[in-house]
Write a protein that holds these residues in place. Structure first.
Motif, PDB file in Angstrom:
ATOM      1  N   GLY A 187       0.735  -1.167   0.131  1.00  0.00           N
ATOM      2  CA  GLY A 187      -0.001  -0.095  -0.080  1.00  0.00           C
ATOM      3  C   GLY A 187       1.086   1.373  -0.199  1.00  0.00           C
ATOM      4  N   GLY A 191      -2.613   6.343  -1.941  1.00  0.00           N
ATOM      5  CA  GLY A 191      -3.858   5.218  -1.896  1.00  0.00           C
ATOM      6  C   GLY A 191      -3.913   4.210  -2.890  1.00  0.00           C
ATOM      7  N   ILE A 216      -2.713   4.437   2.216  1.00  0.00           N
ATOM      8  CA  ILE A 216      -2.942   3.112   2.802  1.00  0.00           C
ATOM      9  C   ILE A 216      -2.314   3.040   3.910  1.00  0.00           C
ATOM     10  CG2 ILE A 216      -2.924   0.744   2.279  1.00  0.00           C
ATOM     11  CD1 ILE A 216      -4.529   2.317   0.234  1.00  0.00           C
ATOM     12  N   SER A 232      -7.473   2.135   4.890  1.00  0.00           N
ATOM     13  CA  SER A 232      -7.406   3.366   3.722  1.00  0.00           C
ATOM     14  C   SER A 232      -7.721   4.419   3.962  1.00  0.00           C
ATOM     15  CB  SER A 232      -7.859   2.748   2.495  1.00  0.00           C
ATOM     16  OG  SER A 232      -9.317   2.840   2.227  1.00  0.00           O
TER      17      SER A 232
END
Length: 377
Positions: A187, A191, A216, A232
């Motif tokens: 992540g 994002g 994330i 997230s």
């Protein structure tokens, strides 16, 4: 009293006893207790001899990797240390490998838990005409060795001799990473969720969105890589569970559950598949979130404090957490699934450690590491 009346009285009493035993009485529930096994001072306990370390490794199976304050190392279930030393630099540590290195290393030596050398990583690749620097820091995932660069936006996979197998560059710095069954889950700050296969090829990309700020904050794989979960965004923060559409590793994942969690945290959060991948435990503003995969149900355990460490196994229907109320005040918390807060035990320490192997729980504070056995009576 006549014999007939005595028989009626005895028979009635016996009938009431049977009714109580089988209809009223309930079995006494088992109670969970932590039985002390050992406590060791890291400042005064020395590692066992190399031969004994190798024997302990073979006998005890996986050793416990730990970092506590200025100490790090490995211990077995009986409290024997194969490695116990002070840090002299940065440390990367896993069940299988460890390495100590400088802020800008020119060489990194990787060892196993009994201090046997595994490989040597040269930062300069002499086979390239311009002597391009493969600069980075060691990262141990899924029994493999990687390098992550100092900007945290590129990872390099290494072979058993420390040579580059593949390199993958990301569009933004990574904020979380996990690996399972030959897959790598990442992540990033922008994002984006990506999954790479064992050859360094991207097989999945996903942008959860739905928040004012995209990032994330946490990600975790199930053991077989067929599911993953992410936390997230900021304002609103979201929890999402993704499941693979079929058995093929190259097929897509789809969202099977999502939940808004409020404004959310602006720092990395704890998240893990626990209880044999039957549940997902994650940090949320109001405490601990528990998602039950089988029942598609989300629960919350209210907690007073920040989660600073989490048992990522959750075996025997129990999950252990460390909370921080302030710099020194800590609390060991026991959660019984699905959402019962069983015990709270406060202690004071600047440093802390929490680890678990099956029914053995390890807790560290200051320079002391202690082992407890989880027993039901």
């Amino acid at each position: 009293m006549t014999d007939k009346k005595k028989l009626i009285f005895i028979g009635g009493g016996f009938a009431l006893f049977i009714l109580y035993v089988f209809g009223v009485a309930q079995p006494i529930p088992e109670e969970m207790i932590l039985t002390p096994r050992w406590i060791k001072s890291l400042a005064t306990t020395y590692p066992v001899a190399p031969d004994a370390a190798l024997e302990a490794y073979a006998k005890s199976g996986p050793l416990l990797p730990f970092q506590l304050g200025e100490y790090f190392g490995y211990a077995d279930k009986d409290g024997n240390f194969t490695i116990n030393r002070k840090k002299n630099g940065y440390i990367s540590l896993s069940d299988d490998y460890w390495a100590e290195y400088k802020p800008i290393p020119d060489r990194i030596e990787v060892y196993n838990p009994v201090h046997a050398p595994v490989l040597s990583i040269e930062m300069a690749d002499s086979t390239q005409s311009e002597k391009q620097m493969t600069q980075g820091y060691p990262l141990f995932l899924d029994k493999k060795v990687f390098l992550i660069n100092n900007e945290q936006n590129s990872i390099v996979s290494l072979d058993g001799k420390g040579k580059v197998v593949w390199t993958y560059d990301f569009a933004a710095p990574l904020t979380c990473i996990d690996a399972a069954n030959g897959l790598i889950l990442t992540g990033s700050l922008d994002g984006v969720v990506e999954i790479l296969n064992s050859e360094g090829k991207r097989v999945f990309l996903f942008e959860p969105g739905g928040s004012r700020l995209s990032s994330i904050l946490g990600c975790a794989f199930s053991k077989d890589g067929s599911k993953f979960a992410v936390i997230s965004g900021i304002d609103e923060q979201r929890f999402l569970l993704m499941e693979r559409l079929s058995e093929s590793l190259n097929n897509e994942y789809r969202v099977t559950y999502h939940e808004f969690l409020g404004k959310g945290f602006r720092h990395p959060v704890h998240i893990a598949f626990v209880d044999n991948d039957n549940r997902i435990a994650f940090e949320r503003e109001t405490g601990l979130g528990v998602y039950e995969i089988l029942f598609r149900k989300s629960l919350t355990v209210p907690l007073n404090g920040e989660i600073i460490a989490m048992d990522e196994t959750g075996g025997e229907q129990l999950l252990f957490l460390l909370l921080a109320q302030d710099r020194e005040q800590k609390q060991l918390v026991t959660i019984k699934f699905p959402d019962i807060l069983m015990h709270k035990a406060p202690f004071k320490s600047d440093s802390f450690f929490l680890g678990r192997q099956d029914s053995i729980l390890y807790i560290g504070g200051g320079t002391s590491l202690a082992s407890f056995e989880i027993v039901k009576r």
